[in-house]
Motif scaffolding. Sequence first.
Motif, PDB file in Angstrom:
ATOM      1  N   ALA A  21      36.874 -35.490  -9.541  1.00 49.14           N
ATOM      2  CA  ALA A  21      35.923 -34.372  -9.465  1.00 49.14           C
ATOM      3  C   ALA A  21      35.348 -33.988 -10.822  1.00 49.14           C
ATOM      4  O   ALA A  21      34.599 -33.014 -10.915  1.00 49.14           O
ATOM      5  N   ARG A  22      35.657 -34.744 -11.877  1.00 47.43           N
ATOM      6  CA  ARG A  22      35.329 -34.293 -13.230  1.00 47.43           C
ATOM      7  C   ARG A  22      33.846 -34.102 -13.464  1.00 47.43           C
ATOM      8  O   ARG A  22      33.437 -33.246 -14.247  1.00 47.43           O
ATOM      9  N   ARG A  23      33.004 -34.909 -12.805  1.00 49.79           N
ATOM     10  CA  ARG A  23      31.557 -34.791 -13.042  1.00 49.79           C
ATOM     11  C   ARG A  23      30.948 -33.605 -12.303  1.00 49.79           C
ATOM     12  O   ARG A  23      29.832 -33.210 -12.592  1.00 49.79           O
ATOM     13  N   ARG A  24      31.671 -33.058 -11.321  1.00 52.94           N
ATOM     14  CA  ARG A  24      31.125 -31.969 -10.518  1.00 52.94           C
ATOM     15  C   ARG A  24      31.397 -30.605 -11.125  1.00 52.94           C
ATOM     16  O   ARG A  24      30.927 -29.594 -10.597  1.00 52.94           O
ATOM     17  N   THR A  25      32.158 -30.550 -12.174  1.00 54.45           N
ATOM     18  CA  THR A  25      32.487 -29.262 -12.782  1.00 54.45           C
ATOM     19  C   THR A  25      32.199 -29.314 -14.271  1.00 54.45           C
ATOM     20  O   THR A  25      32.572 -30.268 -14.950  1.00 54.45           O
ATOM     21  N   GLY A  26      31.530 -28.293 -14.780  1.00 55.13           N
ATOM     22  CA  GLY A  26      31.380 -28.179 -16.221  1.00 55.13           C
ATOM     23  C   GLY A  26      32.708 -27.768 -16.823  1.00 55.13           C
ATOM     24  O   GLY A  26      33.675 -27.473 -16.107  1.00 55.13           O
ATOM     25  N   PRO A  27      32.823 -27.757 -18.143  1.00 52.84           N
ATOM     26  CA  PRO A  27      34.106 -27.414 -18.765  1.00 52.84           C
ATOM     27  C   PRO A  27      34.463 -25.956 -18.537  1.00 52.84           C
ATOM     28  O   PRO A  27      33.604 -25.078 -18.548  1.00 52.84           O
ATOM     29  N   LEU A  28      35.729 -25.708 -18.306  1.00 54.29           N
ATOM     30  CA  LEU A  28      36.259 -24.345 -18.293  1.00 54.29           C
ATOM     31  C   LEU A  28      36.551 -23.969 -19.738  1.00 54.29           C
ATOM     32  O   LEU A  28      37.318 -24.660 -20.416  1.00 54.29           O
ATOM     33  N   ILE A  29      35.937 -22.900 -20.217  1.00 50.52           N
ATOM     34  CA  ILE A  29      36.104 -22.478 -21.607  1.00 50.52           C
ATOM     35  C   ILE A  29      37.265 -21.487 -21.672  1.00 50.52           C
ATOM     36  O   ILE A  29      37.157 -20.359 -21.179  1.00 50.52           O
ATOM     37  N   ALA A  30      38.369 -21.905 -22.244  1.00 54.94           N
ATOM     38  CA  ALA A  30      39.546 -21.046 -22.382  1.00 54.94           C
ATOM     39  C   ALA A  30      39.458 -20.324 -23.718  1.00 54.94           C
ATOM     40  O   ALA A  30      39.999 -20.767 -24.735  1.00 54.94           O
ATOM     41  N   ASP A  31      38.736 -19.198 -23.722  1.00 59.21           N
ATOM     42  CA  ASP A  31      38.551 -18.433 -24.946  1.00 59.21           C
ATOM     43  C   ASP A  31      39.327 -17.125 -24.858  1.00 59.21           C
ATOM     44  O   ASP A  31      40.311 -17.033 -24.113  1.00 59.21           O
ATOM     45  N   GLU A  32      38.872 -16.089 -25.569  1.00 60.45           N
ATOM     46  CA  GLU A  32      39.623 -14.835 -25.625  1.00 60.45           C
ATOM     47  C   GLU A  32      39.709 -14.143 -24.281  1.00 60.45           C
ATOM     48  O   GLU A  32      40.545 -13.256 -24.087  1.00 60.45           O
ATOM     49  N   ARG A  33      38.868 -14.535 -23.318  1.00 61.54           N
ATOM     50  CA  ARG A  33      38.938 -13.912 -22.000  1.00 61.54           C
ATOM     51  C   ARG A  33      40.181 -14.352 -21.231  1.00 61.54           C
ATOM     52  O   ARG A  33      40.587 -13.684 -20.286  1.00 61.54           O
ATOM     53  N   ILE A  34      40.765 -15.484 -21.588  1.00 60.37           N
ATOM     54  CA  ILE A  34      42.008 -15.938 -20.962  1.00 60.37           C
ATOM     55  C   ILE A  34      43.142 -15.580 -21.911  1.00 60.37           C
ATOM     56  O   ILE A  34      43.315 -16.197 -22.960  1.00 60.37           O
ATOM     57  N   THR A  35      43.897 -14.589 -21.531  1.00 61.26           N
ATOM     58  CA  THR A  35      44.844 -13.976 -22.465  1.00 61.26           C
ATOM     59  C   THR A  35      46.246 -14.548 -22.390  1.00 61.26           C
ATOM     60  O   THR A  35      47.070 -14.253 -23.252  1.00 61.26           O
ATOM     61  N   SER A  36      46.562 -15.360 -21.379  1.00 58.55           N
ATOM     62  CA  SER A  36      47.926 -15.869 -21.261  1.00 58.55           C
ATOM     63  C   SER A  36      47.936 -17.199 -20.534  1.00 58.55           C
ATOM     64  O   SER A  36      46.969 -17.560 -19.842  1.00 58.55           O
ATOM     65  N   ASP A  37      49.031 -17.925 -20.676  1.00 61.20           N
ATOM     66  CA  ASP A  37      49.163 -19.198 -19.980  1.00 61.20           C
ATOM     67  C   ASP A  37      49.238 -18.996 -18.471  1.00 61.20           C
ATOM     68  O   ASP A  37      48.736 -19.813 -17.698  1.00 61.20           O
ATOM     69  N   ARG A  38      49.822 -17.880 -18.030  1.00 68.07           N
ATOM     70  CA  ARG A  38      49.897 -17.614 -16.597  1.00 68.07           C
ATOM     71  C   ARG A  38      48.496 -17.370 -16.010  1.00 68.07           C
ATOM     72  O   ARG A  38      48.216 -17.762 -14.879  1.00 68.07           O
ATOM     73  N   GLU A  39      47.651 -16.721 -16.773  1.00 67.83           N
ATOM     74  CA  GLU A  39      46.288 -16.477 -16.303  1.00 67.83           C
ATOM     75  C   GLU A  39      45.530 -17.786 -16.145  1.00 67.83           C
ATOM     76  O   GLU A  39      44.825 -18.004 -15.152  1.00 67.83           O
ATOM     77  N   LEU A  40      45.668 -18.692 -17.107  1.00 65.75           N
ATOM     78  CA  LEU A  40      45.012 -19.991 -17.001  1.00 65.75           C
ATOM     79  C   LEU A  40      45.573 -20.777 -15.821  1.00 65.75           C
ATOM     80  O   LEU A  40      44.823 -21.421 -15.074  1.00 65.75           O
ATOM     81  N   MET A  41      46.876 -20.718 -15.625  1.00 66.89           N
ATOM     82  CA  MET A  41      47.480 -21.429 -14.499  1.00 66.89           C
ATOM     83  C   MET A  41      46.938 -20.898 -13.179  1.00 66.89           C
ATOM     84  O   MET A  41      46.666 -21.671 -12.250  1.00 66.89           O
ATOM     85  N   GLY A  42      46.762 -19.579 -13.104  1.00 71.62           N
ATOM     86  CA  GLY A  42      46.201 -19.007 -11.888  1.00 71.62           C
ATOM     87  C   GLY A  42      44.795 -19.502 -11.609  1.00 71.62           C
ATOM     88  O   GLY A  42      44.440 -19.792 -10.458  1.00 71.62           O
TER      89      GLY A  42
END
Length: 735
Positions: A604-625
């Motif tokens: 599915a890699r071509r169907r999604t642009g990159p997810l930008i994990a910047d200051e809006r993602i504050t924890s590893d649990r949030e990214l996992m969610g």
Amino acid sequence: MGWFTVPADAPPADARGALVRVVHGGTARTAGAGVQLAARSLLTCAHVVNIALGRRPLSPGDPGPVRLEVAFPALSPAPAVRARLAAWVAPRAADGAGPVPDGALEWAGDLAVLELDEPPPAPVRPLPWADMATGQEVRAWYGGGQPFTYADVRVGACDGRVGYLDGQLSGAAVEEGYSGGPLWSLRDAAAVGLVMGRITAPGGAFSAQHTVRRSWGVTRQAIEAELTRVGAGGLLHPDRTRDGVAFPEDGGLRDMLAGPVQALLGVPAERAVHATALAAELGLRTPGDGSAPTVEELATVLYTVERALPTLTESVARTVTERGARAELDRLLALGRLVEAGGLLSAAEHRKLLAKLTDLTTHDPGLLPRAAAAALPFVALPAPLHGARLSASAVPAVLRALETWTGDCSSVPHETPRLPALLRVVEYVAAEVGGLVGEVLREWSTRVAQRLGVHPSALDERRADAARWAARTASAGACVLVELTRHTDDLPDRYRCAVWRVRDDGTAARTGPRDDRPLTDAEVARLVRAVASGAEGPGQGVPMVAVAVGPDGLQLPVDEWDGAEPGELYPAPLGEDFLVVLRCPRVRRHSRTAGHDLSRRWEARRRTGPLIADERITSDRELMGLLKTTHRDQGSVVVHGPPKHRAQLLNVCLFMGVPIVLWDREAEDHRQAARLEPSRPSGPLEELPERVRHFRVRAHMDPAQTARPALVWEDAGLPLPDELRLADPGAAAGG
């Protein structure tokens, strides 16, 4: 114009025909209003979306591809439907710098485009739009759509970006819940902007000097500029299919069109059949008494109503058999290029193509940009196609722009028309998607080309070009697999290295020394350079060097290791000469599902642009969610932030089977995120390793460039070192 009329049950001639109600999540309350733009696209304020999500109203952060409930309260009793956030223009300070200050009465930006999961219910339709100007009398409605909620105001001042709206002391006032709704100009019979906010008196005792009933809205001009900036421009346009009963007269153009119409449909009975079919497609009413419109009446509709001319030719083309009739049809089509409202496609052709391209773009946002770039290499593409990904909400504007372009420059037989640019793009899209969908698109373009009189050989030539393009293979060179390990008693700067060369058939052969002694980074680099350079064949691209490391090796600067032999004049960092990427299967092995996750995300890699994990993602649990829910098929992530935080997020990506992860291993905090921009993380994904290599070359040349991009590229089709050892434990070196 008595024969063609607008149906009596047509939507009301004001903005309530396109009014949208945005529902507060989890409740039945109205968060605000919106307006339908085109097809499945809706427009509202970003702060209305924030309110619906329970966020701070003027929060600038993009909430991502969230879904909201919306309804069309004025015209349809249907329940609320779901819509996805497709484009976000963050609220910002009026001077354009930073977030909106607390207590501000005016700001900029604050727009959101929503994309419906399904077509809007009938008879909802888009609105015509016009520029806002001082002195206009405009009307707004509460998002709930009740008729009695109308508020009449006057544009007291307008600077092209903002219009200040003054209301009388009688009647309804613009209040909360009106935001995001259209401002309808009674004189122009068009929307001229959106309700944005109200200017309230300060706290304390009310004074006669205070402002009473003043609100403000953003102009159509500013909306167009803001949407264009985020790749969703062109959505504001007049809807000419139902402009009312008044068909403007242009005697000269009418007379030119009347000639071929008379030649093709001189018999009243035949004219009645085709005119009735035309009216049905355009939403117009006909008498139903067996009568026929005059030739002049029909010709007037052809130049005043959008898509009328190509729609009529679609109907007539099915009955044309004689050469003389075909010549008259070609003459009518040629005159159609002079008709502003004409368009290339008939109503049915446009409807079918728009639905198909919107659906394909939803699943693969990069499809239309790369197909258009390949099909029209010498054409300045529309602004939304300049990026690597296209929002589904931008498809109508792109389609509208492509319709206006002439055909390509290839010669055509017997002076037949050239193949239009749009059909060439459709052929490239069809070749890329293949299968049944590709066949459907090819059948569509064949029918359109036949209607336009395009010679079959011209279409076949471009179809063959598209097939060759779709069968392309990336100009990737050889691939070398490297495994770096360390034993507990090894010196800190020593690594044990195993190297495999991937053969043309996809199998891999162990090469290089097998003594398994610890090597310095320079010795490793020289070994890898010798194998990778030897694997490179003439005409191939840059070889890829995929280095498998443990979790503690993800920060190793392998791309900077110098592979120059003693006595060479210049250094030879591996990352300059090869596509050096990292792999870390050890983290993935701690997850029972990561193998399946990797395969799914890689596909599915071509169907999604990159997810930008910047200051809006504050924890590893949030990214996992996020990776478990809204980004379950996410194929690539760009990680920013300080080293410790970045390492936690990187670990989550690998554990969850994300195949492509990019980060700057020298970044100290989120403020340095922009340093990765030269590698264009949002560009075409398959070219990312090469863009990173270019970045490394420039960085090594420029001491001021301190960024050092690291890239995990876990191709699901490449074997892992353990698999290679089990499959071929005794392979000879250099096999």
